[in-house]
Design a protein around this motif. Structure first.
Motif, PDB file in Angstrom:
ATOM      1  N   VAL A 239      -1.162   0.908 -18.779  1.00  0.00           N
ATOM      2  CA  VAL A 239      -1.274  -0.544 -18.927  1.00  0.00           C
ATOM      3  C   VAL A 239       0.107  -1.163 -19.140  1.00  0.00           C
ATOM      4  O   VAL A 239       0.467  -2.166 -18.501  1.00  0.00           O
ATOM      5  N   LEU A 240       0.897  -0.575 -20.042  1.00  0.00           N
ATOM      6  CA  LEU A 240       2.215  -1.139 -20.347  1.00  0.00           C
ATOM      7  C   LEU A 240       3.140  -1.054 -19.144  1.00  0.00           C
ATOM      8  O   LEU A 240       3.814  -2.039 -18.788  1.00  0.00           O
ATOM      9  N   PHE A 241       3.204   0.100 -18.498  1.00  0.00           N
ATOM     10  CA  PHE A 241       4.078   0.250 -17.329  1.00  0.00           C
ATOM     11  C   PHE A 241       3.622  -0.663 -16.197  1.00  0.00           C
ATOM     12  O   PHE A 241       4.449  -1.279 -15.506  1.00  0.00           O
ATOM     13  N   GLY A 242       2.299  -0.759 -15.987  1.00  0.00           N
ATOM     14  CA  GLY A 242       1.801  -1.649 -14.941  1.00  0.00           C
ATOM     15  C   GLY A 242       2.174  -3.092 -15.199  1.00  0.00           C
ATOM     16  O   GLY A 242       2.571  -3.826 -14.281  1.00  0.00           O
ATOM     17  N   LEU A 243       2.075  -3.522 -16.456  1.00  0.00           N
ATOM     18  CA  LEU A 243       2.407  -4.895 -16.807  1.00  0.00           C
ATOM     19  C   LEU A 243       3.892  -5.174 -16.593  1.00  0.00           C
ATOM     20  O   LEU A 243       4.274  -6.196 -16.005  1.00  0.00           O
ATOM     21  N   VAL A 244       4.741  -4.249 -17.055  1.00  0.00           N
ATOM     22  CA  VAL A 244       6.188  -4.455 -16.960  1.00  0.00           C
ATOM     23  C   VAL A 244       6.665  -4.362 -15.508  1.00  0.00           C
ATOM     24  O   VAL A 244       7.423  -5.218 -15.028  1.00  0.00           O
ATOM     25  N   SER A 245       6.229  -3.329 -14.804  1.00  0.00           N
ATOM     26  CA  SER A 245       6.694  -3.146 -13.425  1.00  0.00           C
ATOM     27  C   SER A 245       6.191  -4.263 -12.512  1.00  0.00           C
ATOM     28  O   SER A 245       6.941  -4.727 -11.633  1.00  0.00           O
ATOM     29  N   SER A 246       4.950  -4.717 -12.704  1.00  0.00           N
ATOM     30  CA  SER A 246       4.441  -5.827 -11.869  1.00  0.00           C
ATOM     31  C   SER A 246       5.215  -7.108 -12.137  1.00  0.00           C
ATOM     32  O   SER A 246       5.460  -7.901 -11.208  1.00  0.00           O
TER      33      SER A 246
ATOM     34  N   ILE B  95       7.757   8.601 -34.063  1.00  0.00           N
ATOM     35  CA  ILE B  95       8.367   7.278 -34.259  1.00  0.00           C
ATOM     36  C   ILE B  95       9.361   6.981 -33.140  1.00  0.00           C
ATOM     37  O   ILE B  95       9.335   5.912 -32.516  1.00  0.00           O
ATOM     38  N   PHE B  96      10.242   7.930 -32.852  1.00  0.00           N
ATOM     39  CA  PHE B  96      11.275   7.683 -31.852  1.00  0.00           C
ATOM     40  C   PHE B  96      10.688   7.633 -30.445  1.00  0.00           C
ATOM     41  O   PHE B  96      11.175   6.867 -29.600  1.00  0.00           O
ATOM     42  N   ALA B  97       9.664   8.424 -30.164  1.00  0.00           N
ATOM     43  CA  ALA B  97       9.061   8.412 -28.835  1.00  0.00           C
ATOM     44  C   ALA B  97       8.369   7.079 -28.565  1.00  0.00           C
ATOM     45  O   ALA B  97       8.597   6.441 -27.524  1.00  0.00           O
ATOM     46  N   LEU B  98       7.522   6.638 -29.486  1.00  0.00           N
ATOM     47  CA  LEU B  98       6.811   5.373 -29.293  1.00  0.00           C
ATOM     48  C   LEU B  98       7.771   4.189 -29.311  1.00  0.00           C
ATOM     49  O   LEU B  98       7.615   3.243 -28.521  1.00  0.00           O
ATOM     50  N   ALA B  99       8.760   4.222 -30.199  1.00  0.00           N
ATOM     51  CA  ALA B  99       9.746   3.143 -30.240  1.00  0.00           C
ATOM     52  C   ALA B  99      10.540   3.083 -28.935  1.00  0.00           C
ATOM     53  O   ALA B  99      10.895   1.997 -28.456  1.00  0.00           O
ATOM     54  N   SER B 100      10.797   4.241 -28.310  1.00  0.00           N
ATOM     55  CA  SER B 100      11.521   4.262 -27.038  1.00  0.00           C
ATOM     56  C   SER B 100      10.698   3.616 -25.932  1.00  0.00           C
ATOM     57  O   SER B 100      11.238   2.888 -25.090  1.00  0.00           O
ATOM     58  N   ILE B 101       9.386   3.879 -25.930  1.00  0.00           N
ATOM     59  CA  ILE B 101       8.526   3.261 -24.914  1.00  0.00           C
ATOM     60  C   ILE B 101       8.533   1.747 -25.064  1.00  0.00           C
ATOM     61  O   ILE B 101       8.707   1.001 -24.085  1.00  0.00           O
ATOM     62  N   LEU B 102       8.357   1.272 -26.292  1.00  0.00           N
ATOM     63  CA  LEU B 102       8.297  -0.169 -26.530  1.00  0.00           C
ATOM     64  C   LEU B 102       9.647  -0.835 -26.283  1.00  0.00           C
ATOM     65  O   LEU B 102       9.722  -1.923 -25.700  1.00  0.00           O
ATOM     66  N   TRP B 103      10.718  -0.197 -26.737  1.00  0.00           N
ATOM     67  CA  TRP B 103      12.046  -0.783 -26.527  1.00  0.00           C
ATOM     68  C   TRP B 103      12.417  -0.777 -25.050  1.00  0.00           C
ATOM     69  O   TRP B 103      13.056  -1.705 -24.547  1.00  0.00           O
ATOM     70  N   GLY B 104      12.008   0.271 -24.334  1.00  0.00           N
ATOM     71  CA  GLY B 104      12.244   0.302 -22.903  1.00  0.00           C
ATOM     72  C   GLY B 104      11.498  -0.816 -22.190  1.00  0.00           C
ATOM     73  O   GLY B 104      12.035  -1.444 -21.268  1.00  0.00           O
ATOM     74  N   ALA B 105      10.251  -1.079 -22.618  1.00  0.00           N
ATOM     75  CA  ALA B 105       9.481  -2.179 -22.030  1.00  0.00           C
ATOM     76  C   ALA B 105      10.156  -3.512 -22.304  1.00  0.00           C
ATOM     77  O   ALA B 105      10.241  -4.379 -21.417  1.00  0.00           O
ATOM     78  N   TYR B 106      10.656  -3.695 -23.526  1.00  0.00           N
ATOM     79  CA  TYR B 106      11.359  -4.943 -23.872  1.00  0.00           C
ATOM     80  C   TYR B 106      12.577  -5.142 -22.978  1.00  0.00           C
ATOM     81  O   TYR B 106      12.787  -6.216 -22.395  1.00  0.00           O
ATOM     82  N   GLY B 107      13.402  -4.105 -22.841  1.00  0.00           N
ATOM     83  CA  GLY B 107      14.608  -4.233 -22.028  1.00  0.00           C
ATOM     84  C   GLY B 107      14.291  -4.476 -20.564  1.00  0.00           C
ATOM     85  O   GLY B 107      14.953  -5.279 -19.904  1.00  0.00           O
ATOM     86  N   ALA B 108      13.267  -3.784 -20.033  1.00  0.00           N
ATOM     87  CA  ALA B 108      12.901  -3.969 -18.631  1.00  0.00           C
ATOM     88  C   ALA B 108      12.398  -5.383 -18.361  1.00  0.00           C
ATOM     89  O   ALA B 108      12.567  -5.908 -17.259  1.00  0.00           O
ATOM     90  N   LEU B 109      11.787  -6.017 -19.365  1.00  0.00           N
ATOM     91  CA  LEU B 109      11.282  -7.380 -19.190  1.00  0.00           C
ATOM     92  C   LEU B 109      12.377  -8.432 -19.361  1.00  0.00           C
ATOM     93  O   LEU B 109      12.403  -9.430 -18.639  1.00  0.00           O
ATOM     94  N   ILE B 110      13.269  -8.240 -20.295  1.00  0.00           N
ATOM     95  CA  ILE B 110      14.189  -9.300 -20.718  1.00  0.00           C
ATOM     96  C   ILE B 110      15.549  -9.226 -20.034  1.00  0.00           C
ATOM     97  O   ILE B 110      16.132 -10.255 -19.678  1.00  0.00           O
ATOM     98  N   ILE B 111      16.069  -8.007 -19.831  1.00  0.00           N
ATOM     99  CA  ILE B 111      17.428  -7.860 -19.318  1.00  0.00           C
ATOM    100  C   ILE B 111      17.492  -8.276 -17.850  1.00  0.00           C
ATOM    101  O   ILE B 111      16.605  -7.958 -17.058  1.00  0.00           O
ATOM    102  N   ASP B 112      18.559  -8.964 -17.481  1.00  0.00           N
ATOM    103  CA  ASP B 112      18.694  -9.546 -16.142  1.00  0.00           C
ATOM    104  C   ASP B 112      19.255  -8.552 -15.136  1.00  0.00           C
ATOM    105  O   ASP B 112      18.902  -8.582 -13.967  1.00  0.00           O
ATOM    106  N   ASN B 113      20.116  -7.662 -15.567  1.00  0.00           N
ATOM    107  CA  ASN B 113      20.786  -6.730 -14.666  1.00  0.00           C
ATOM    108  C   ASN B 113      19.806  -5.671 -14.173  1.00  0.00           C
ATOM    109  O   ASN B 113      19.151  -4.994 -14.961  1.00  0.00           O
ATOM    110  N   LEU B 114      19.677  -5.514 -12.865  1.00  0.00           N
ATOM    111  CA  LEU B 114      18.691  -4.610 -12.281  1.00  0.00           C
ATOM    112  C   LEU B 114      18.997  -3.152 -12.626  1.00  0.00           C
ATOM    113  O   LEU B 114      18.077  -2.363 -12.870  1.00  0.00           O
TER     114      LEU B 114
END
Length: 550
Positions: free
Chosen positions: A382-389, A262-281
């Motif tokens: 797929v997720l990392f490619g989408l977020v990083s691109s 639960i915590f591992a998968l939630a960390s991946i998804l939450w990390g993707a959310y923050g990388a997409l939404i948060i403005d600070n590099l």
């Protein structure tokens, strides 16, 4: 010989700490880098399957002997080499970066390297806990912002107390401090669910996984080089090494692996959310690191433990991607707000080629893995490619919002800063030269996502102060912990203080005092009835004294 190299690193670290911060910083940085590179070279001469073991009597306590163990073998040589290589990269970036206290930071890098190596080598609880504690102290010194220090030390201090409590319970029942017999605890130990779940929570705090990432989001205040040093070579790494050292304890509880999943998968998804939404590099870099560590823990959760080589390659690839974000910030005159960037591709063509090289190494490291759960690998790709691109596309291809100063000074980073990253990316590319044939389609898919930017509508969230300033962790903390405590406190105040104490005890005492005052007034009223009552009470006292006084 390897012991002498460890003492060389220790000596270089202590010298860097003692040298004044503005005294020949480039010279001492190069000296520190040379010491680590020499260590790396000696490891290379040992080959892929060395066999070196040193056991030194550390502490002799009655009925308990504690040894300091240093072991380099085929199981850990790749991780040791990766830690040395990452230390070199941090030192080189520090040498030519904008860091003011170069010598002090160099010393902390070397000492942190030693603490990580001691944790890798540890074969008993004491060496492991000491290495973890030293790492916490060093990271506390690396963090040069007071607010970030507070958030970091609070969480990690609680985790350290939890770890000491866990191993105290195990030691009290087994009488052994060695890590190898931990599997016997599953057969003989007590409080198994408590030990396993508490251990997982301490590891989650150390790594900053989902619900505990607030320890590291505050590091956005730091310089990029300090941030990368912490995210990939310090405390998050100690959390994962703790998991590897104590993995046999997870089997003693039926809740361990479901909780880890639960915590591992939630960390991946939450990390993707923050990388997409948060403005600070810099905060984006934290969330990308959260995605990486979530992936590493997901492999362990689903029974696909990474080999030393696989983990070392993934760790270096993730670090290189974070270094790319550092180079982008340097190119943009240390601008860290993504909404103030855009259209940088005209001036950063070479940096874009370097990004492609690093991503090739990252995807190659992922594709070369052969875990039991291949869907996890492809899902992450797929997720990392989408977020990083999306992030890189916003910076290089998005609509320009940079001010005149940034546009005027926009240029590729200095060669002395990008060259170490390019060398490591080239080295990884050479190692993966027989990468699977589908690396080209994967990289082509990333370039397509980079050009099309299908998630570009998410850019509008950069302008939302509500989203950018929201601290979901503290909000959750307030809702789940602080608010219930306040409600319970209010209820207890109403029931205990107002009803029980004030209405029952205080009123009863008040009525008793009123009755006693009434009696004493009647006794001393001067009437015949009061005199008779007073005489009778006197005879009663005399009789009680005669009857029970003897």
């Amino acid at each position: 010989m390897l012991v002498n190299l460890l003492f060389l690193i220790l000596g270089a670290g202590l010298i860097s700490e003692l040298v004044p911060k503005n005294r020949l910083p480039v010279l001492w940085s190069l000296f520190s880098s040379a010491a680590v590179m020499y260590f790396l070279y000696r490891l290379y001469l040992l080959g892929a399957a060395p066999d070196f073991r040193l056991v030194y009597p550390w502490l002799k306590i009655p009925n308990l002997s504690i040894n300091l163990e240093i072991t380099i073998n085929a199981h850990n040589i790749y991780l040791v080499s990766a830690l040395l290589a990452l230390a070199v990269l941090v030192l080189m970036q520090n040498t030519f970066g904008s860091e003011t206290a170069k010598n002090a930071l160099n010393g902390l890098v070397l000492l942190n390297l030693l603490s990580a190596l001691m944790l890798v080598f540890s074969a008993n609880y004491i060496q492991m806990l000491v290495a973890v504690g030293v790492s916490d102290v060093l990271v506390f010194s690396i963090i040069n912002k007071v607010e970030a220090k507070k958030r970091y030390i609070y969480a990690n201090f609680l985790a350290d107390i939890g770890l000491v409590s866990i191993f105290a319970v195990i030691l009290g029942q087994s009488g052994n401090i060695e890590l190898r017999p931990l599997a016997d605890y599953a057969r003989l130990g007590h409080h198994k669910d408590f030990v396993a779940i508490m251990l997982l929570l301490c590891i989650f705090i150390k790594t900053g996984l989902f619900l505990f990432q607030g320890t590291y989001t505050g590091l956005r205040l730091l310089g990029f080089n300090r941030l990368n040093l912490i995210l990939f070579t310090a405390t998050p790494l100690t959390g994962y090494l703790l998991l590897l050292k104590t993995e046999s304890l997870l089997t003693i509880s039926a809740y361990s692996y479901p909780l880890l999943k639960i915590f591992a998968l939630a960390s991946i998804l939450w990390g993707a959310y923050g990388a997409l939404i948060i403005d600070n590099l810099r905060q984006k870099a934290v969330y990308f690191a959260l995605m990486f560590w979530g992936l590493v823990y997901a492999f362990a959760a689903f029974g696909s433990r990474l080999a030393s080589l696989d983990f070392a390659m993934l760790l270096m690839a993730a670090f290189l991607f974070s270094q790319i974000l550092l180079l982008i910030s340097v190119a943009a005159s240390n601008e860290n707000t993504v909404s103030e960037m855009g259209g940088f591709i005209k001036n950063l063509k070479f940096t874009f080629l370097l990004i492609v090289a690093v991503l090739s190494a990252y995807f190659s490291a992922l594709l070369m893995l052969q875990p039991d759960n291949i869907r996890l690998v492809w899902g992450y790709i797929v997720l990392f490619g989408l977020v990083s691109s999306h992030v890189i596309g916003q910076i290089l291809l998005g609509e320009s919002h940079a001010d005149e100063r940034v546009q005027a000074m926009l240029h590729n980073p200095p060669a002395l800063m990008w060259l170490p990253v390019a060398c490591m990316a080239a080295g990884m590319g050479y190692y993966f030269r027989i990468a699977p044939f589908y690396l080209v389609p994967v990289l082509g898919g990333w370039l397509l996502l980079f050009a099309v930017r299908p998630l570009r509508k998410l850019d509008r969230w950069y302008e939302s102060d509500t989203v950018q300033e929201a601290d979901y962790l503290n909000t959750l903390y307030e809702l789940l912990i602080i608010t219930p405590i306040k409600v319970i406190g209010r209820v207890l105040w109403l029931t205990v203080d107002f009803i029980f104490i004030e209405r029952t005890i205080i009123n009863s005492v008040q009525n008793a005092l009123k009755f006693m005052i009434f009696i004493f007034r009647r006794i001393h009223s001067g009437t015949l009835g009061g005199a008779i009552l007073f005489i009778l009470l006197g005879f009663a006292v005399i009789w009680w004294s005669w009857r029970y006084g003897g």
